[in-house]
Design a protein around this motif. Sequence first.
Motif, PDB file in Angstrom:
ATOM      1  N   GLY A  84       8.049   0.970  -5.939  1.00 48.81           N
ATOM      2  CA  GLY A  84       8.213   2.407  -6.117  1.00 48.81           C
ATOM      3  C   GLY A  84       7.579   3.205  -4.991  1.00 48.81           C
ATOM      4  O   GLY A  84       8.217   4.091  -4.395  1.00 48.81           O
ATOM      5  N   CYS A  85       6.318   2.911  -4.673  1.00 48.85           N
ATOM      6  CA  CYS A  85       5.629   3.647  -3.595  1.00 48.85           C
ATOM      7  C   CYS A  85       6.277   3.376  -2.245  1.00 48.85           C
ATOM      8  O   CYS A  85       6.389   4.285  -1.402  1.00 48.85           O
ATOM      9  N   THR A  86       6.702   2.144  -2.016  1.00 50.16           N
ATOM     10  CA  THR A  86       7.366   1.816  -0.752  1.00 50.16           C
ATOM     11  C   THR A  86       8.664   2.590  -0.615  1.00 50.16           C
ATOM     12  O   THR A  86       8.984   3.120   0.459  1.00 50.16           O
ATOM     13  N   ALA A  87       9.439   2.673  -1.712  1.00 48.35           N
ATOM     14  CA  ALA A  87      10.710   3.404  -1.680  1.00 48.35           C
ATOM     15  C   ALA A  87      10.493   4.893  -1.438  1.00 48.35           C
ATOM     16  O   ALA A  87      11.336   5.554  -0.821  1.00 48.35           O
ATOM     17  N   LEU A  88       9.374   5.438  -1.919  1.00 46.16           N
ATOM     18  CA  LEU A  88       9.074   6.844  -1.662  1.00 46.16           C
ATOM     19  C   LEU A  88       8.852   7.102  -0.169  1.00 46.16           C
ATOM     20  O   LEU A  88       9.184   8.174   0.339  1.00 46.16           O
ATOM     21  N   VAL A  89       8.267   6.110   0.520  1.00 44.93           N
ATOM     22  CA  VAL A  89       8.049   6.233   1.959  1.00 44.93           C
ATOM     23  C   VAL A  89       9.353   5.996   2.723  1.00 44.93           C
ATOM     24  O   VAL A  89       9.714   6.744   3.638  1.00 44.93           O
ATOM     25  N   MET A  90      10.069   4.935   2.334  1.00 45.01           N
ATOM     26  CA  MET A  90      11.310   4.552   3.000  1.00 45.01           C
ATOM     27  C   MET A  90      12.158   3.761   2.011  1.00 45.01           C
ATOM     28  O   MET A  90      11.665   2.802   1.418  1.00 45.01           O
ATOM     29  N   PRO A  91      13.435   4.161   1.772  1.00 44.95           N
ATOM     30  CA  PRO A  91      14.283   3.416   0.833  1.00 44.95           C
ATOM     31  C   PRO A  91      14.241   1.914   1.106  1.00 44.95           C
ATOM     32  O   PRO A  91      14.258   1.478   2.263  1.00 44.95           O
ATOM     33  N   VAL A  92      14.155   1.127   0.040  1.00 42.29           N
ATOM     34  CA  VAL A  92      13.952  -0.322   0.152  1.00 42.29           C
ATOM     35  C   VAL A  92      15.288  -1.040   0.026  1.00 42.29           C
ATOM     36  O   VAL A  92      15.954  -0.961  -1.013  1.00 42.29           O
ATOM     37  N   SER A  93      15.679  -1.742   1.068  1.00 43.02           N
ATOM     38  CA  SER A  93      16.911  -2.529   1.032  1.00 43.02           C
ATOM     39  C   SER A  93      16.575  -3.968   0.675  1.00 43.02           C
ATOM     40  O   SER A  93      15.452  -4.424   0.852  1.00 43.02           O
ATOM     41  N   THR A 220      -6.392  -6.671  -7.683  1.00 42.31           N
ATOM     42  CA  THR A 220      -5.889  -7.853  -6.983  1.00 42.31           C
ATOM     43  C   THR A 220      -4.571  -7.581  -6.268  1.00 42.31           C
ATOM     44  O   THR A 220      -4.170  -8.366  -5.403  1.00 42.31           O
ATOM     45  N   SER A 221      -3.871  -6.498  -6.620  1.00 40.52           N
ATOM     46  CA  SER A 221      -2.566  -6.199  -6.013  1.00 40.52           C
ATOM     47  C   SER A 221      -2.647  -5.148  -4.907  1.00 40.52           C
ATOM     48  O   SER A 221      -1.642  -4.890  -4.244  1.00 40.52           O
ATOM     49  N   LEU A 222      -3.819  -4.545  -4.704  1.00 37.42           N
ATOM     50  CA  LEU A 222      -3.950  -3.498  -3.683  1.00 37.42           C
ATOM     51  C   LEU A 222      -3.597  -3.977  -2.269  1.00 37.42           C
ATOM     52  O   LEU A 222      -2.959  -3.226  -1.513  1.00 37.42           O
ATOM     53  N   PRO A 223      -3.972  -5.214  -1.864  1.00 40.61           N
ATOM     54  CA  PRO A 223      -3.590  -5.653  -0.518  1.00 40.61           C
ATOM     55  C   PRO A 223      -2.077  -5.685  -0.324  1.00 40.61           C
ATOM     56  O   PRO A 223      -1.581  -5.272   0.731  1.00 40.61           O
ATOM     57  N   GLU A 224      -1.332  -6.165  -1.336  1.00 42.70           N
ATOM     58  CA  GLU A 224       0.123  -6.188  -1.237  1.00 42.70           C
ATOM     59  C   GLU A 224       0.692  -4.773  -1.157  1.00 42.70           C
ATOM     60  O   GLU A 224       1.661  -4.513  -0.436  1.00 42.70           O
ATOM     61  N   LEU A 225       0.089  -3.832  -1.927  1.00 45.75           N
ATOM     62  CA  LEU A 225       0.545  -2.441  -1.886  1.00 45.75           C
ATOM     63  C   LEU A 225       0.357  -1.862  -0.485  1.00 45.75           C
ATOM     64  O   LEU A 225       1.268  -1.227   0.073  1.00 45.75           O
ATOM     65  N   SER A 228       2.844  -3.400   2.010  1.00 44.23           N
ATOM     66  CA  SER A 228       4.215  -2.926   1.820  1.00 44.23           C
ATOM     67  C   SER A 228       4.387  -1.499   2.334  1.00 44.23           C
ATOM     68  O   SER A 228       5.409  -1.174   2.950  1.00 44.23           O
ATOM     69  N   ILE A 229       3.404  -0.628   2.092  1.00 45.72           N
ATOM     70  CA  ILE A 229       3.513   0.753   2.563  1.00 45.72           C
ATOM     71  C   ILE A 229       3.470   0.807   4.092  1.00 45.72           C
ATOM     72  O   ILE A 229       4.240   1.538   4.726  1.00 45.72           O
ATOM     73  N   VAL A 230       2.584   0.010   4.693  1.00 48.75           N
ATOM     74  CA  VAL A 230       2.519  -0.044   6.162  1.00 48.75           C
ATOM     75  C   VAL A 230       3.841  -0.548   6.726  1.00 48.75           C
ATOM     76  O   VAL A 230       4.358  -0.024   7.726  1.00 48.75           O
ATOM     77  N   ALA A 231       4.432  -1.569   6.069  1.00 51.58           N
ATOM     78  CA  ALA A 231       5.719  -2.098   6.517  1.00 51.58           C
ATOM     79  C   ALA A 231       6.807  -1.028   6.423  1.00 51.58           C
ATOM     80  O   ALA A 231       7.674  -0.929   7.298  1.00 51.58           O
ATOM     81  N   ALA A 232       6.755  -0.207   5.368  1.00 49.88           N
ATOM     82  CA  ALA A 232       7.738   0.870   5.217  1.00 49.88           C
ATOM     83  C   ALA A 232       7.580   1.911   6.316  1.00 49.88           C
ATOM     84  O   ALA A 232       8.571   2.400   6.874  1.00 49.88           O
ATOM     85  N   ILE A 233       6.329   2.248   6.640  1.00 50.11           N
ATOM     86  CA  ILE A 233       6.073   3.217   7.714  1.00 50.11           C
ATOM     87  C   ILE A 233       6.611   2.687   9.045  1.00 50.11           C
ATOM     88  O   ILE A 233       7.134   3.441   9.874  1.00 50.11           O
ATOM     89  N   LYS A 234       6.517   1.360   9.232  1.00 51.01           N
ATOM     90  CA  LYS A 234       7.030   0.734  10.451  1.00 51.01           C
ATOM     91  C   LYS A 234       8.522   0.424  10.349  1.00 51.01           C
ATOM     92  O   LYS A 234       9.062  -0.342  11.152  1.00 51.01           O
ATOM     93  N   ILE A 239      10.197  -5.917   3.376  1.00 49.79           N
ATOM     94  CA  ILE A 239       9.082  -6.845   3.158  1.00 49.79           C
ATOM     95  C   ILE A 239       8.515  -6.672   1.751  1.00 49.79           C
ATOM     96  O   ILE A 239       8.045  -7.629   1.130  1.00 49.79           O
ATOM     97  N   ALA A 240       8.572  -5.449   1.219  1.00 48.33           N
ATOM     98  CA  ALA A 240       8.051  -5.189  -0.125  1.00 48.33           C
ATOM     99  C   ALA A 240       8.753  -6.055  -1.163  1.00 48.33           C
ATOM    100  O   ALA A 240       8.117  -6.565  -2.086  1.00 48.33           O
ATOM    101  N   ILE A 241      10.063  -6.221  -1.031  1.00 45.47           N
ATOM    102  CA  ILE A 241      10.811  -7.030  -1.993  1.00 45.47           C
ATOM    103  C   ILE A 241      10.367  -8.483  -1.913  1.00 45.47           C
ATOM    104  O   ILE A 241      10.159  -9.149  -2.938  1.00 45.47           O
ATOM    105  N   GLY A 242      10.183  -8.989  -0.689  1.00 43.55           N
ATOM    106  CA  GLY A 242       9.718 -10.371  -0.538  1.00 43.55           C
ATOM    107  C   GLY A 242       8.355 -10.572  -1.157  1.00 43.55           C
ATOM    108  O   GLY A 242       8.109 -11.563  -1.845  1.00 43.55           O
ATOM    109  N   ASN A 243       7.449  -9.606  -0.922  1.00 37.69           N
ATOM    110  CA  ASN A 243       6.108  -9.688  -1.510  1.00 37.69           C
ATOM    111  C   ASN A 243       6.167  -9.692  -3.029  1.00 37.69           C
ATOM    112  O   ASN A 243       5.501 -10.483  -3.698  1.00 37.69           O
ATOM    113  N   VAL A 244       6.979  -8.788  -3.591  1.00 34.13           N
ATOM    114  CA  VAL A 244       7.055  -8.647  -5.042  1.00 34.13           C
ATOM    115  C   VAL A 244       7.661  -9.882  -5.689  1.00 34.13           C
ATOM    116  O   VAL A 244       7.140 -10.411  -6.681  1.00 34.13           O
TER     117      VAL A 244
END
Length: 321
Positions: A84-93, A220-225, A228-234, A239-244
């Motif tokens: 959800g947060c990643t999609a807010l930064v950049m739509p997740v494909s 325990t999930s904050l590092p993945e969050l 994923s947000i940094v990946a969206a900014i870049k 990458i968020a989908i792979g992590n999840v």
Amino acid sequence: MSYLLLIIGLGLILLGANYLTDGASAIARRFNISDLVIGLTIVAFGTSAPELVISLLSAIRGSSGLAIGNVVGSNIFNILMIVGCTALVMPVSMGRSTLSKEIPLVILSSLVLWFCSADMLIDGASENVISRADGLILLAFFLIFMRYTFSIAHNGNEQPSAVQTAVKPMKLWVAIAATIGGLAGLLLGGQWFVDGASAIAASLGVNESVIGLTIVAAGTSLPELATSIVAAIKKNPDIAIGNVVGSSLFNVFFILGASATVSPLKAGSISAIDFGMLIGASILLYIFGAAFGRGRTVTRPEGAVMVLCFIGYTVWLIMHA
């Protein structure tokens, strides 16, 4: 003191997982093990190490609510907050294989976990328990998932982004020291974290499962969050989908499977609403990805819906603690 123990313990766990992963990966590279195998095994296990240590230690100490709550809460957080947060930064494909095979596996893992823990509903038992037999079944599913992952990588199909990695070069003695130090940090941090979480639950008069579903799961999930947000900014939000996907399947099939095999887990403190939220979140991710006309993409409005669902669920948990 309990909160300090919790924070220090979490810090040691995260640092320990990082050093263990880097050290073990460098040692594997020394023995000419491929990046793909390192990513599919060492790195994948390393990213799930915090949940693994906390759930295993909780199971051994009889804190089954903390062990199950950690996994259920982490998966809900992964799906709703990270995507959800990643999609807010950049739509997740997402890739075709991810939508047609891997996300359905996440839905399956949620259903299997509920089936394994619904003894009162299915068998009329006096309590819900994830038994050793259930744990072995979950581990069997994990082996199937690993076989599938290696097969698609070997065949050159879509490679889950969660297994892509760059191995840091290290001298052999440094890599060994990092591995041993990381493992020590995981074990010590895990003990402190479980002690702190259990003490907080006792002081607040709430079930350990509530702490597991909220504080432990989010911590325990904050590092993945963050990743994923940094990946969206870049502009690499997939990458968020792979992590999840990778983290969710590891959590249910391997972590809970291993924990229940070590010691049966009483699931009575985890309600049907918690399991329903997990299943619903998995289905929601599939529905948003499968919507026609958008090329398998989770949009910003859909990301906002996912975040709001998580906030609503958390508020409900706190109100009924």
